[in-house]
Write a protein that holds these residues in place. Structure first.
Motif, PDB file in Angstrom:
ATOM      1  N   SER A   1       0.842  -1.184   0.000  1.00  0.00           N
ATOM      2  CA  SER A   1       0.000   0.000   0.000  1.00  0.00           C
ATOM      3  C   SER A   1       0.884   1.243   0.000  1.00  0.00           C
ATOM      4  N   MET A   2       0.394   2.291  -0.619  1.00  0.00           N
ATOM      5  CA  MET A   2       1.073   3.584  -0.620  1.00  0.00           C
ATOM      6  C   MET A   2       0.010   4.673  -0.527  1.00  0.00           C
ATOM      7  N   ILE A   3       0.426   5.847  -0.106  1.00  0.00           N
ATOM      8  CA  ILE A   3      -0.483   6.987  -0.111  1.00  0.00           C
ATOM      9  C   ILE A   3       0.296   8.256  -0.418  1.00  0.00           C
ATOM     10  N   TYR A   4      -0.283   9.090  -1.263  1.00  0.00           N
ATOM     11  CA  TYR A   4       0.327  10.384  -1.595  1.00  0.00           C
ATOM     12  C   TYR A   4       0.173  11.310  -0.397  1.00  0.00           C
ATOM     13  N   VAL A   5       1.199  12.088  -0.110  1.00  0.00           N
ATOM     14  CA  VAL A   5       1.260  12.838   1.138  1.00  0.00           C
ATOM     15  C   VAL A   5       0.062  13.768   1.336  1.00  0.00           C
ATOM     16  N   ASP A   6      -0.390  14.439   0.299  1.00  0.00           N
ATOM     17  CA  ASP A   6      -1.502  15.372   0.474  1.00  0.00           C
ATOM     18  C   ASP A   6      -2.807  14.643   0.775  1.00  0.00           C
ATOM     19  N   ASP A   7      -2.962  13.431   0.241  1.00  0.00           N
ATOM     20  CA  ASP A   7      -4.125  12.615   0.611  1.00  0.00           C
ATOM     21  C   ASP A   7      -4.049  12.238   2.089  1.00  0.00           C
ATOM     22  N   LEU A   8      -2.855  11.889   2.544  1.00  0.00           N
ATOM     23  CA  LEU A   8      -2.684  11.550   3.948  1.00  0.00           C
ATOM     24  C   LEU A   8      -3.048  12.727   4.842  1.00  0.00           C
ATOM     25  N   LEU A   9      -2.620  13.931   4.475  1.00  0.00           N
ATOM     26  CA  LEU A   9      -2.930  15.110   5.277  1.00  0.00           C
ATOM     27  C   LEU A   9      -4.434  15.319   5.388  1.00  0.00           C
ATOM     28  N   GLU A  10      -5.134  15.122   4.287  1.00  0.00           N
ATOM     29  CA  GLU A  10      -6.596  15.228   4.320  1.00  0.00           C
ATOM     30  C   GLU A  10      -7.178  14.231   5.320  1.00  0.00           C
TER      31      GLU A  10
ATOM     32  N   LEU B   1      -9.065   3.515  15.640  1.00  0.00           N
ATOM     33  CA  LEU B   1      -7.831   3.300  14.879  1.00  0.00           C
ATOM     34  C   LEU B   1      -8.196   3.169  13.408  1.00  0.00           C
ATOM     35  N   TYR B   2      -7.409   3.821  12.534  1.00  0.00           N
ATOM     36  CA  TYR B   2      -7.708   3.784  11.103  1.00  0.00           C
ATOM     37  C   TYR B   2      -6.439   3.592  10.273  1.00  0.00           C
ATOM     38  N   TYR B   3      -6.574   2.807   9.206  1.00  0.00           N
ATOM     39  CA  TYR B   3      -5.568   2.798   8.152  1.00  0.00           C
ATOM     40  C   TYR B   3      -5.956   3.879   7.147  1.00  0.00           C
ATOM     41  N   LEU B   4      -5.017   4.752   6.815  1.00  0.00           N
ATOM     42  CA  LEU B   4      -5.227   5.743   5.769  1.00  0.00           C
ATOM     43  C   LEU B   4      -4.348   5.344   4.602  1.00  0.00           C
ATOM     44  N   THR B   5      -4.975   4.887   3.538  1.00  0.00           N
ATOM     45  CA  THR B   5      -4.208   4.304   2.447  1.00  0.00           C
ATOM     46  C   THR B   5      -4.926   4.481   1.121  1.00  0.00           C
ATOM     47  N   SER B   6      -4.250   4.136   0.055  1.00  0.00           N
ATOM     48  CA  SER B   6      -4.815   4.191  -1.281  1.00  0.00           C
ATOM     49  C   SER B   6      -5.914   3.143  -1.432  1.00  0.00           C
ATOM     50  N   PRO B   7      -6.830   3.331  -2.377  1.00  0.00           N
ATOM     51  CA  PRO B   7      -7.932   2.381  -2.547  1.00  0.00           C
ATOM     52  C   PRO B   7      -7.487   0.975  -2.927  1.00  0.00           C
ATOM     53  N   CYS B   8      -6.300   0.843  -3.525  1.00  0.00           N
ATOM     54  CA  CYS B   8      -5.819  -0.476  -3.927  1.00  0.00           C
ATOM     55  C   CYS B   8      -4.330  -0.589  -3.620  1.00  0.00           C
ATOM     56  N   SER B   9      -3.837  -1.810  -3.624  1.00  0.00           N
ATOM     57  CA  SER B   9      -2.409  -2.033  -3.410  1.00  0.00           C
ATOM     58  C   SER B   9      -1.678  -2.001  -4.743  1.00  0.00           C
TER      59      SER B   9
ATOM     60  N   LYS C   1     -12.480   0.877   6.550  1.00  0.00           N
ATOM     61  CA  LYS C   1     -13.017   1.505   7.752  1.00  0.00           C
ATOM     62  C   LYS C   1     -12.952   3.024   7.668  1.00  0.00           C
ATOM     63  N   ALA C   2     -11.835   3.567   7.173  1.00  0.00           N
ATOM     64  CA  ALA C   2     -11.699   5.018   7.052  1.00  0.00           C
ATOM     65  C   ALA C   2     -12.714   5.579   6.074  1.00  0.00           C
ATOM     66  N   GLU C   3     -12.996   4.843   5.007  1.00  0.00           N
ATOM     67  CA  GLU C   3     -14.003   5.295   4.052  1.00  0.00           C
ATOM     68  C   GLU C   3     -15.389   5.252   4.678  1.00  0.00           C
ATOM     69  N   ARG C   4     -15.664   4.200   5.417  1.00  0.00           N
ATOM     70  CA  ARG C   4     -16.990   4.035   6.028  1.00  0.00           C
ATOM     71  C   ARG C   4     -17.243   5.076   7.122  1.00  0.00           C
ATOM     72  N   ASP C   5     -16.274   5.269   8.015  1.00  0.00           N
ATOM     73  CA  ASP C   5     -16.469   6.154   9.162  1.00  0.00           C
ATOM     74  C   ASP C   5     -16.223   7.622   8.842  1.00  0.00           C
ATOM     75  N   LEU C   6     -15.210   7.886   8.025  1.00  0.00           N
ATOM     76  CA  LEU C   6     -14.761   9.262   7.806  1.00  0.00           C
ATOM     77  C   LEU C   6     -15.098   9.790   6.418  1.00  0.00           C
ATOM     78  N   GLY C   7     -15.538   8.903   5.536  1.00  0.00           N
ATOM     79  CA  GLY C   7     -15.743   9.311   4.149  1.00  0.00           C
ATOM     80  C   GLY C   7     -14.444   9.583   3.437  1.00  0.00           C
ATOM     81  N   PHE C   8     -13.348   8.972   3.936  1.00  0.00           N
ATOM     82  CA  PHE C   8     -12.026   9.249   3.381  1.00  0.00           C
ATOM     83  C   PHE C   8     -11.692   8.315   2.230  1.00  0.00           C
ATOM     84  N   ILE C   9     -11.321   8.901   1.096  1.00  0.00           N
ATOM     85  CA  ILE C   9     -10.819   8.152  -0.053  1.00  0.00           C
ATOM     86  C   ILE C   9      -9.583   8.883  -0.568  1.00  0.00           C
ATOM     87  N   ALA C  10      -8.470   8.187  -0.640  1.00  0.00           N
ATOM     88  CA  ALA C  10      -7.241   8.785  -1.178  1.00  0.00           C
ATOM     89  C   ALA C  10      -7.423   8.958  -2.688  1.00  0.00           C
TER      90      ALA C  10
END
Length: 330
Positions: free
Chosen positions: A200-209, A224-232, A300-309
């Motif tokens: 998994s990877m995430i672009y820094v600005d997505d992580l900040l969001e 507790l949440y994983y903040l990550t890209s939608p796919c590996s 979980k992050a998408e479900r609870d926070l609406g977060f999508i990288a």
């Protein structure tokens, strides 16, 4: 006046970009600067508290008046387990103690942990989830897990949230820079079973969001949440994203066998122990490098926070390489 946010680790790759984002939002910002960070450039609009994480008076001054704390400070390299505990566990304990004594009304303490606290996944598709048992494979990962457990011990008094990012890339990062420098020369040297590895990877600005979402969402208290890209991804994905930007035609992909990686790690680790310095690689780091699946689930992050990288790998890689070139790093 808006909320006041205290940021630790503000001079690092992620922290410096977080400050820029918060300044654009117009937030009131405080930073806690350790002595070794004293010379780092910080905007004049940011409140600075200087001191070490063993300085009770400095910590008290830092946490007083803060509405939310984002704790990014830590170490990724140390000579031994004690060094990781000193860099990743002790600061969390002392910060939380200071909050309990001097800022009982804090709205949120957000700990930026790491996927290494959980350990690798069993497969490269679904990835590890927050509910699964942790199995860190390095002293670094174990120290991050210890810091998480400390947070949960204080959770009855302090509203805490923990996030675990995977590999983070973007402008300012020096780790993936080495990968792009190799690719620019038409070479990729990797460890373990390259053809099988996914991560998994995430672009820094997505992580900040995601950090700010998690720090502000009431639903995230005690979570507790994983903040990550939608796919590996696999190495071929990284190569394909970098090729149009770097322009290499032929690529020599060298995969170091697992026994060799451990041998190099053992030798470098022994040398580092002799001279009292953290080596580039030791047996512990080798154990991280050879794992097949550093993959976590974004569900979980998408479900609870609406977060999508939302930054595609191709776009993130192009922006990052362009930044490296403009800064003269490549």
């Amino acid at each position: 006046m808006g909320e006041t946010i205290l940021v630790t680790g503000s001079t690092g790759f992620i922290g410096s970009r977080l400050l820029s984002l918060l300044e654009k939002e117009g937030a009131e910002i405080k930073v806690f600067l350790r002595p070794e960070s004293a010379g780092a450039p910080i905007s004049g609009n940011i409140g600075i508290v200087r001191g070490s994480f063993t300085d009770d008076e400095a910590l008290a001054g830092a946490v007083r008046g803060a509405d939310r704390i984002v704790h990014l400070a830590g170490v990724t390299k140390a000579a031994d387990a004690a060094g990781f505990e000193a860099g990743n566990v002790m600061p969390v304990r002392n910060l939380l103690t200071a909050v309990r004594r001097h800022n009982p009304g804090l709205k949120r303490f957000l700990l930026v942990s790491s996927l290494t606290a959980a350990g690798p996944a069993k497969d490269g598709l679904s990835g590890v989830r927050e509910s699964e048992q942790c199995n860190p494979v390095s002293a670094y990962g174990r120290s991050k897990l210890m810091a998480e457990k400390l947070c949960m011990e204080y959770a009855k008094d302090i509203p805490v949230t923990i996030i675990r990012p995977p590999a983070v890339y973007g402008p300012g990062d020096r780790d993936i820079l080495q990968i792009f420098q190799m690719l620019a020369k038409g070479v990729l040297i990797s460890a373990g079973r390259t053809g099988r590895q996914r991560f998994s990877m995430i672009y820094v600005d997505d992580l900040l969001e995601g950090i700010l979402l998690a720090a502000r969402a009431e639903k995230a208290v005690g979570e507790l949440y994983y903040l990550t890209s939608p796919c590996s991804f696999c190495w071929d994905d990284v190569i394909a994203a970098a090729r149009p930007v770097l322009g290499f035609r032929r690529l020599y992909n060298v995969s170091l066998p697992v026994p060799l990686v451990f041998l190099v790690g053992t030798l470098f680790g022994a040398a580092g122990a002799l001279i009292g310095k953290s080596p580039l690689i030791n047996r512990d780091k080798a154990n991280e490098l050879v794992q097949d699946y550093w993959v976590c689930s974004p569900e979980k992050a998408e479900r609870d926070l609406g977060f999508i990288a939302g930054t595609p790998l191709e776009k993130g890689v192009a922006i990052t390489i362009d930044w490296y070139r403009r800064k003269g790093w490549m």
